[in-house]
Motif scaffolding. Sequence first.
Motif, PDB file in Angstrom:
ATOM      1  N   ALA A  28      36.812  42.739  44.589  1.00  0.00           N
ATOM      2  CA  ALA A  28      37.570  43.149  43.355  1.00  0.00           C
ATOM      3  C   ALA A  28      38.785  42.510  43.157  1.00  0.00           C
ATOM      4  N   ILE A  29      39.527  41.698  44.003  1.00  0.00           N
ATOM      5  CA  ILE A  29      40.701  41.062  43.429  1.00  0.00           C
ATOM      6  C   ILE A  29      40.242  39.743  43.175  1.00  0.00           C
ATOM      7  N   THR A  30      40.599  39.174  42.036  1.00  0.00           N
ATOM      8  CA  THR A  30      40.491  37.800  41.476  1.00  0.00           C
ATOM      9  C   THR A  30      41.895  37.002  41.876  1.00  0.00           C
ATOM     10  N   VAL A  31      41.549  35.735  41.864  1.00  0.00           N
ATOM     11  CA  VAL A  31      42.550  35.043  41.789  1.00  0.00           C
ATOM     12  C   VAL A  31      43.692  35.183  40.749  1.00  0.00           C
ATOM     13  N   ARG A  32      43.516  35.535  39.407  1.00  0.00           N
ATOM     14  CA  ARG A  32      44.164  35.889  38.405  1.00  0.00           C
ATOM     15  C   ARG A  32      45.126  36.952  39.001  1.00  0.00           C
ATOM     16  N   MET A  33      44.460  37.751  39.472  1.00  0.00           N
ATOM     17  CA  MET A  33      45.186  39.051  39.848  1.00  0.00           C
ATOM     18  C   MET A  33      46.380  38.995  40.968  1.00  0.00           C
ATOM     19  N   LEU A  34      46.044  37.876  41.825  1.00  0.00           N
ATOM     20  CA  LEU A  34      47.161  37.380  42.761  1.00  0.00           C
ATOM     21  C   LEU A  34      48.198  36.782  42.021  1.00  0.00           C
ATOM     22  N   ILE A  35      48.072  35.912  41.084  1.00  0.00           N
ATOM     23  CA  ILE A  35      49.046  35.218  40.398  1.00  0.00           C
ATOM     24  C   ILE A  35      49.950  36.041  39.571  1.00  0.00           C
TER      25      ILE A  35
END
Length: 371
Positions: A101-108
């Motif tokens: 569910a967590i994307t790279v964009r959501m981390l950044i």
Amino acid sequence: MTNTFDPEKLQTALDTVNRAGMPGLFAEVRDSGEIWRGAAGFADVATGRPVTAEMRHRVGSVTKTFTAAAVLYQVDAGAIDLDAPVGDYLPQLVPGERGAAITVRMLINHTSGLADYLRYAYPSLAGFPDPAKMTPESLEDNRFTRFHPARLIELGVAAPAAGTPGGLPGAYSNTNYLLMCQLLELVSGISAEKCITRDIIERAGLRDTELPLGPDLHGPHSLHYEAWFGKLDPPRDYSVFDMSYAGPSASLISTVADLNRFFGLLLAGDVISESALAQMQRTVPVIAFDGKTLDYGLGLQKMTVPGHGTYWGHEGSVWGGGAMSMISADGERQMSMMVNLQRWNRLDSAGKPQPHPIDEALQAFIQLALG
């Protein structure tokens, strides 16, 4: 945009912050090719050694812009997909449904919902970010502790979630950026520190900027005084500190000149592509540790200055040190500033930080520098 650029007023404003109680601070302001550098106060209050505008300093979460830029550099190269699940890259660190569910964009942009690991790494920060419940003892105990990033990530992933993946507002979390560092290591085949140094710091020509691997701050620098809301009185120097508790999410050492150079090149499209920069400037609301709402992109904070438009940049804090670097949207005006005291506000009976003369003086300098 109409700017005022008065070196005498800028120096007076810096001096006012020093008189308000800040041991030392220094800054560089750029405006349409003009450059002013100034300093006020002491790098070492015991010896009277003065601060200078050329000093190297720990800049805390300003590091996040560098780390985010390194990830976007890999996006430009086709090695990372911003909207791919982090579980596709790091299934062992973020397993199962959350990894999907967590994307790279959501981390950044801090919308992953992952909690910050900090309170779990330092037992005496059990109340973090509530200052009334925090005690400073473990800072001294862990001055030279070497933390392993995988363990810190494990603490953050195992902690109660700070939100749902993609949910708004986001919750600021260093866990996100340590995961991004692991992603950089995966796709580059080298350490995150070496990757960020190669692709961002060296390409930008930043000669006084580094991601340290040990506890020492080399070269001309100020002491870093931590007051911990009056619980450390007098404030204690933590300029020597193992920054592995933050890694390339907050461990950068730099100068005001290097920060201005970096953000100038970044906003000009000379660090990553213009399309990647556009992604960095897509903002969402994010709740910071102090409860304030940030207008946050991919490693970039957006600030609106009344009468002077939009500014981009980042601010940061470490034990005893703080920094801020902002650039106007048109690239004409820049301000980078560093201070050598943190958590100077004392707490009231309810545990809330109380106003301090430094607050008003510092804000006055920032407004003058940006306008």
